[in-house]
Write an enzyme that holds these catalytic residues in place. Structure first.
Site, PDB file in Angstrom:
ATOM      1  N   ARG A   1      -8.178   1.655  -0.518  1.00 50.66           N
ATOM      2  CA  ARG A   1      -6.759   1.844  -0.227  1.00 50.66           C
ATOM      3  C   ARG A   1      -6.631   2.916   0.847  1.00 50.66           C
ATOM      4  O   ARG A   1      -7.039   4.057   0.648  1.00 50.66           O
ATOM      5  CB  ARG A   1      -6.024   2.281  -1.496  1.00 50.66           C
ATOM      6  CG  ARG A   1      -4.607   2.709  -1.249  1.00 50.66           C
ATOM      7  CD  ARG A   1      -3.856   3.072  -2.519  1.00 50.66           C
ATOM      8  NE  ARG A   1      -2.521   3.504  -2.154  1.00 50.66           N
ATOM      9  CZ  ARG A   1      -2.023   4.728  -2.337  1.00 50.66           C
ATOM     10  NH1 ARG A   1      -2.735   5.653  -2.977  1.00 50.66           N
ATOM     11  NH2 ARG A   1      -0.822   5.032  -1.921  1.00 50.66           N
TER      12      ARG A   1
ATOM     13  N   HIS B   1       2.426   6.617   4.125  1.00 57.78           N
ATOM     14  CA  HIS B   1       1.909   7.747   3.347  1.00 57.78           C
ATOM     15  C   HIS B   1       2.287   9.014   4.101  1.00 57.78           C
ATOM     16  O   HIS B   1       1.449   9.827   4.477  1.00 57.78           O
ATOM     17  CB  HIS B   1       0.403   7.597   3.132  1.00 57.78           C
ATOM     18  CG  HIS B   1      -0.148   8.371   1.957  1.00 57.78           C
ATOM     19  ND1 HIS B   1      -0.903   7.789   0.963  1.00 57.78           N
ATOM     20  CD2 HIS B   1      -0.046   9.683   1.626  1.00 57.78           C
ATOM     21  CE1 HIS B   1      -1.261   8.716   0.079  1.00 57.78           C
ATOM     22  NE2 HIS B   1      -0.751   9.871   0.459  1.00 57.78           N
TER      23      HIS B   1
ATOM     24  N   GLU C   1       4.517   7.193  -3.082  1.00 55.40           N
ATOM     25  CA  GLU C   1       5.191   8.334  -3.699  1.00 55.40           C
ATOM     26  C   GLU C   1       6.491   8.740  -3.012  1.00 55.40           C
ATOM     27  O   GLU C   1       6.590   9.845  -2.431  1.00 55.40           O
ATOM     28  CB  GLU C   1       4.242   9.539  -3.760  1.00 55.40           C
ATOM     29  CG  GLU C   1       2.944   9.266  -4.495  1.00 55.40           C
ATOM     30  CD  GLU C   1       2.117  10.517  -4.748  1.00 55.40           C
ATOM     31  OE1 GLU C   1       2.432  11.577  -4.178  1.00 55.40           O
ATOM     32  OE2 GLU C   1       1.157  10.433  -5.527  1.00 55.40           O
TER      33      GLU C   1
ATOM     34  N   ASN D   1       0.252   6.456  -9.493  1.00 56.80           N
ATOM     35  CA  ASN D   1      -0.534   7.661  -9.202  1.00 56.80           C
ATOM     36  C   ASN D   1      -0.323   8.642 -10.342  1.00 56.80           C
ATOM     37  O   ASN D   1       0.823   8.982 -10.682  1.00 56.80           O
ATOM     38  CB  ASN D   1      -0.088   8.310  -7.892  1.00 56.80           C
ATOM     39  CG  ASN D   1      -0.478   7.489  -6.676  1.00 56.80           C
ATOM     40  OD1 ASN D   1      -1.112   6.433  -6.800  1.00 56.80           O
ATOM     41  ND2 ASN D   1      -0.109   7.966  -5.505  1.00 56.80           N
TER      42      ASN D   1
ATOM     43  N   TYR E   1      -1.844  12.345 -12.087  1.00 60.90           N
ATOM     44  CA  TYR E   1      -2.722  13.516 -12.081  1.00 60.90           C
ATOM     45  C   TYR E   1      -2.577  14.372 -13.336  1.00 60.90           C
ATOM     46  O   TYR E   1      -3.556  14.880 -13.852  1.00 60.90           O
ATOM     47  CB  TYR E   1      -2.462  14.386 -10.839  1.00 60.90           C
ATOM     48  CG  TYR E   1      -2.918  13.680  -9.573  1.00 60.90           C
ATOM     49  CD1 TYR E   1      -4.232  13.761  -9.154  1.00 60.90           C
ATOM     50  CD2 TYR E   1      -2.044  12.882  -8.830  1.00 60.90           C
ATOM     51  CE1 TYR E   1      -4.679  13.091  -8.027  1.00 60.90           C
ATOM     52  CE2 TYR E   1      -2.479  12.199  -7.702  1.00 60.90           C
ATOM     53  CZ  TYR E   1      -3.794  12.308  -7.306  1.00 60.90           C
ATOM     54  OH  TYR E   1      -4.232  11.629  -6.196  1.00 60.90           O
TER      55      TYR E   1
ATOM     56  N   GLU F   1      -4.004   6.026  -7.521  1.00 60.88           N
ATOM     57  CA  GLU F   1      -4.599   7.352  -7.330  1.00 60.88           C
ATOM     58  C   GLU F   1      -4.792   8.008  -8.688  1.00 60.88           C
ATOM     59  O   GLU F   1      -3.886   7.975  -9.531  1.00 60.88           O
ATOM     60  CB  GLU F   1      -3.684   8.290  -6.507  1.00 60.88           C
ATOM     61  CG  GLU F   1      -3.643   8.015  -5.040  1.00 60.88           C
ATOM     62  CD  GLU F   1      -2.759   8.999  -4.280  1.00 60.88           C
ATOM     63  OE1 GLU F   1      -2.628  10.168  -4.704  1.00 60.88           O
ATOM     64  OE2 GLU F   1      -2.192   8.580  -3.254  1.00 60.88           O
TER      65      GLU F   1
HETATM   66  C1  FCB Z   1      -0.803  12.674  -4.122  1.00 59.10           C
HETATM   67  C2  FCB Z   1      -0.847  12.161  -2.697  1.00 59.10           C
HETATM   68  C3  FCB Z   1      -2.210  12.207  -2.081  1.00 59.10           C
HETATM   69  C4  FCB Z   1      -2.973  13.449  -2.469  1.00 59.10           C
HETATM   70  C5  FCB Z   1      -2.951  13.640  -3.958  1.00 59.10           C
HETATM   71  C6  FCB Z   1      -3.728  14.835  -4.442  1.00 59.10           C
HETATM   72  O1  FCB Z   1       0.469  13.142  -4.398  1.00 59.10           O
HETATM   73  O2  FCB Z   1      -0.394  10.844  -2.653  1.00 59.10           O
HETATM   74  O3  FCB Z   1      -2.045  12.073  -0.696  1.00 59.10           O
HETATM   75  O4  FCB Z   1      -2.490  14.531  -1.792  1.00 59.10           O
HETATM   76  O5  FCB Z   1      -1.639  13.746  -4.409  1.00 59.10           O
END
Ligand code: FCB
Length: 452
Positions: A77, A121, A166, A298, A300, A352
């Site tokens: 990607r 992006h 995002e 995405n 985290y 992500e």
């Molecule tokens: C996300 C972004 C990516 C990267 C990660 C850590 O928010 O999409 O570009 O910065 O975080």
């Protein structure tokens, strides 16, 4: 000891984005983007760096693709830089810019790696920012021209398309909180920008389908699951508000639910919508809810919410990555189930997931990023459990293939499974890359002790 296997057609990939890795910021007719400009603002970037050179991927893409192939990755990607393709934001197409992506796609296909193209992006042509940026509707119209140019040029071989990455970050970090380019700090601008991002997503879906036979089209949203610090009414309300602000404001309109009424009320009371939803025109909700083939997720970390007026900040017994984000794998599992069962997206890709750990090469030149391997192991295990629970999860893209320019944090945060020496541009696959490669080849996550 259980090993968690994945469906045989599960797709394993890695992700990057144009401004974070390409460099060659002035090559072959590329114009200035809002990130080039933002990086020049004193104090905007932690280490005063920029993406002028980054990982020099523009010149090294062949080696980078070969590296992915050696790791056995099946999908990649990446994003296209709008200022390379339409240097004036709209109008004349810069063939030299498009040619780079054609070369990259051909290289990927030769190595049997499936390209997933993200159109936006975050590197908006600066010239469009000067004409008002995302808070003006014309930018959404320009995005459709850009989507048309790219999907026409690559649609014969690229079938997997992501309109936006995002929009919460692009809209709100960019225009409301100012931490990202273009650095504006105005709530109303942030909400207008978010609207035009989502609207342009819907419009682009139709254009991509027209240009690309057998297209699979989606959008990537970022999610931070919200959890209350206590069961108090105030903490529960803070949790509802955060979920509305971060997750539902973007998710609901994409799935035909319009903007969440509780958040329209909150934003009105807070004075963020002085003219109401005047930027929403007839037909916009229908356009934003364009039928998609998948949702890109995405993930985290999570947020634990408390009302500062009544609660105290919770002390969590948690681990944190080097960027300061809590490690909370279960949040991904809960999120995937919520999305699958409450929104029915048809198909989900984790577009992500990953962690910033700044481990570098040891005396033997090896990068033993044990904590990243653990992070990926735990998140993939949760993905496997979610599939078993009925979530239509079809693939996973680790963020990121290699260390890169981490936006306002500059080069101070390393998210790659491949270490990058920014002086020499040498790449060293970290232990996590070797581990991930074994997972991909086995199509299964084994208990970590088996692999030790
Ligand atoms: C996300 C972004 C990516 C990267 C990660 C850590 O928010 O999409 O570009 O910065 O975080």
């Amino acid at each position: 000891m259980t090993q968690r296997a994945f469906p045989s057609d599960f797709l394993w990939g890695s992700a990057t984005s144009s401004y974070q890795i390409e460099g060659a910021a002035f090559a072959d007719g590329r114009s200035e983007s809002i990130w080039d400009r933002f990086c020049k603002q004193p104090g905007a970037i932690l280490d005063q760096s920029n993406g002028d050179i980054a990982c020099d991927h523009y010149n090294r893409y062949r080696d980078d693709v070969a590296l992915m192939a050696r790791l056995g990755l099946q999908a990649y990607r990446f994003s296209v830089a709008w200022p390379r393709v339409l240097p004036n934001g709209r109008g004349a197409v810069n063939q030299a810019g498009l040619d780079f992506y054609r070369r990259l796609v051909d290289e990927l296909l030769q190595h049997n790696i499936r390209p997933f193209v993200t159109l936006y992006h975050w590197d908006l042509p600066q010239i469009l920012e000067e004409q008002g940026g995302w808070p003006v509707r014309a930018t959404a119209e320009a995005f459709v021209e850009y989507a048309d140019a790219v999907s026409r040029a690559l649609g014969d071989t690229v079938k997997d398309w992501i309109t936006h990455n995002e929009p919460w970050c692009a809209g709100l970090l960019g225009y409301q909180n100012g931490e990202h380019a273009p650095g504006r700090k105005n709530w109303n601008d942030g909400l207008k920008a978010s609207h035009h991002l989502l609207l342009s997503h819907g419009w682009a879906v139709d254009v991509i389908r027209r240009n690309v036979p057998q297209a699979s089209v989606g959008i990537t949203l970022n999610f931070t699951p919200a959890m209350p610090a206590s069961r108090s009414t105030e903490d529960l309300n803070a949790t509802r508000h955060f979920d509305g602000f971060f997750n539902r404001w973007f998710l609901d309109p994409v799935y035909g639910r319009e903007y969440p009424a509780d958040m329209v009320r909150d934003y009105t009371e807070l004075g963020y919508l002085p003219n109401g939803l005047d930027f929403v025109q007839d037909g916009d909700y229908k356009a934003m809810a364009a039928t998609t083939d998948f949702l890109g997720v995405n993930y985290y970390s999570r947020a634990v919410l408390h009302d500062p007026k009544t609660g105290t900040a919770p002390k969590l017994d948690s681990e944190y990555t080097d960027i300061g984000w809590e490690v909370y794998p279960q949040g991904l599992g809960d999120l995937l189930k919520r999305l699958a069962f409450a929104y029915n997206p048809g198909k989900i890709y984790v577009t992500e997931n990953g962690a910033s750990y700044n481990d570098g090469p040891d005396a033997n030149g090896e990068v033993n990023d044990t904590r990243r391997t653990q992070y990926l192991h735990d998140h993939l295990s949760v993905c496997s459990d979610a599939i078993a629970a009925g979530v239509p999860l079809a693939g996973y893209f680790v963020w990121s293939l290699m260390d890169n320019f981490e936006w306002a944090k500059g080069y101070s945060q390393r998210f790659g499974v491949v270490w990058v020496n920014y002086e020499t541009q040498e790449r060293i696959p970290k232990a996590s890359a070797h581990w991930y490669s074994r997972v991909v080849k086995a199509n299964a996550v084994q208990p970590l002790e088996v692999l030790a």
